[in-house]
Design a protein around this motif. Structure first.
Motif, mmCIF file in Angstrom:
data_model
loop_
_atom_site.group_PDB
_atom_site.id
_atom_site.type_symbol
_atom_site.label_atom_id
_atom_site.label_comp_id
_atom_site.label_asym_id
_atom_site.label_seq_id
_atom_site.Cartn_x
_atom_site.Cartn_y
_atom_site.Cartn_z
ATOM 1 N N ILE A 80 -1.014 2.693 -6.992
ATOM 2 C CA ILE A 80 -0.749 2.823 -5.352
ATOM 3 C C ILE A 80 -2.094 2.028 -4.907
ATOM 4 O O ILE A 80 -1.900 1.587 -3.914
ATOM 5 N N HIS A 81 -3.356 2.372 -5.170
ATOM 6 C CA HIS A 81 -4.517 1.886 -4.623
ATOM 7 C C HIS A 81 -4.553 0.474 -5.054
ATOM 8 O O HIS A 81 -5.439 -0.066 -4.090
ATOM 9 N N LEU A 82 -4.299 0.137 -5.975
ATOM 10 C CA LEU A 82 -4.396 -1.236 -6.839
ATOM 11 C C LEU A 82 -3.458 -2.032 -5.655
ATOM 12 O O LEU A 82 -3.611 -3.371 -5.294
ATOM 13 N N ASP A 83 -2.195 -1.525 -5.280
ATOM 14 C CA ASP A 83 -1.393 -2.306 -4.355
ATOM 15 C C ASP A 83 -2.247 -2.355 -3.068
ATOM 16 O O ASP A 83 -2.141 -3.668 -2.442
ATOM 17 N N GLY A 84 -2.829 -1.559 -2.429
ATOM 18 C CA GLY A 84 -3.744 -1.593 -1.150
ATOM 19 C C GLY A 84 -4.675 -2.534 -1.569
ATOM 20 O O GLY A 84 -5.137 -3.307 -0.481
ATOM 21 N N PHE A 85 -5.476 -2.487 -2.501
ATOM 22 C CA PHE A 85 -6.450 -3.706 -2.989
ATOM 23 C C PHE A 85 -6.019 -4.957 -2.981
ATOM 24 O O PHE A 85 -6.566 -5.997 -2.204
ATOM 25 N N CYS A 86 -4.858 -5.122 -3.635
ATOM 26 C CA CYS A 86 -4.241 -6.676 -3.526
ATOM 27 C C CYS A 86 -4.055 -7.185 -2.281
ATOM 28 O O CYS A 86 -4.194 -8.158 -1.803
#
Length: 258
Positions: A80-86
């Motif tokens: 979930i946090h990688l999605d926000g990072f991208c």
């Protein structure tokens, strides 16, 4: 007591891939869920410890350990946090006006800046895990677990403290509902964790804690300047970036300050 348990289930269902269900999504439960956000970091630490233990028993190479270590964090959080990072990387590096950046932030499509950025972050994490596996004992996992917890405390503090971006929805809900006592509890969690890390790890922990605070300051300044406030994607960007900085710092300085 029931309300706090429901808040715990909300936090686990939102910020991890653990299959839990909470149907009572009340304003009070949402307000308190942020308090349990750092618990997901502790779960990531437990997952990393199990990976290290199994890899040690099977005598696998440090390269394979690095792959499994990175994968464990992604699997536990659901990415979930990688999605926000991208999403944030695409918007930030577009160098467009603020309104256009906010539009890109909400675009579900993945652009080239997101791909480049996430590959770089995963490579740095992978290399750091390899270095730690080669040079440190398994106890270093708890230093990293403390970092996972600290960065989530700071992410929660950012959500409940910084101004909310005009187009934000999720963070706006948490930001408006999260009372001052939630922020205070997160600060207490951060302080206790930081003191424990310094107690057991000395100057290495001091440096890593300051690196986390520096990342917090930088991301907070960026969020206000580039986006007019924080959003859920920006909170994820901050978490991924600060975790990567913490991990890299542990790998580079572990042999010197530990």
């Amino acid at each position: 007591m029931k309300s706090w348990l429901e808040s715990l289930l909300i936090a686990l269902s939102m910020y991890s891939a653990i299959p839990v269900k909470c149907l009572n999504w009340t304003e009070k439960n949402l307000r308190n869920a942020m308090v349990f956000f750092p618990l997901v970091g502790l779960l990531c630490g437990v997952g990393l410890w199990l990976v290290w233990l199994v890899c040690g028993l099977l005598h696998v190479s440090s390269v394979l350990f690095g792959v499994l270590a990175v994968a464990s964090g992604v699997l536990i959080t659901g990415g979930i946090h990688l999605d926000g990072f991208c999403d944030t990387a695409d918007a930030l590096y577009s160098r467009r006006p603020q309104e256009e950046k906010l539009r890109i932030l909400k675009d579900p499509n993945c652009g080239p800046f997101a791909v480049f950025s996430v590959i770089l972050v995963l490579l740095v994490s992978f290399g750091s895990y390899v270095q730690l596996y080669q040079t440190q004992g398994r106890n270093v996992v708890w230093l990293l677990a403390g970092g996972f917890l600290l960065t989530r405390c700071l992410s929660g503090i950012a959500v409940t403290t910084l101004p909310v971006a005009p187009t934000s929805s999720l963070v706006k809900t948490f930001g408006e509902n999260a009372g001052k006592y939630v922020r205070v509890l997160l600060l207490i969690e951060y302080g206790i964790t930081g003191l424990l890390l310094v107690w057991f790890w000395g100057w290495l922990a001091v440096v890593l804690v300051w690196l986390g605070l520096f990342a917090f300051w930088g991301c907070s300044h960026m969020a206000k300047k580039q986006f007019g406030g924080i959003t859920g994607d920006l909170a994820g960007f901050f978490l991924v970036l600060s975790e990567t900085v913490y991990l890299l710092g542990a790998a580079l300085l572990g042999g010197v300050l530990a």
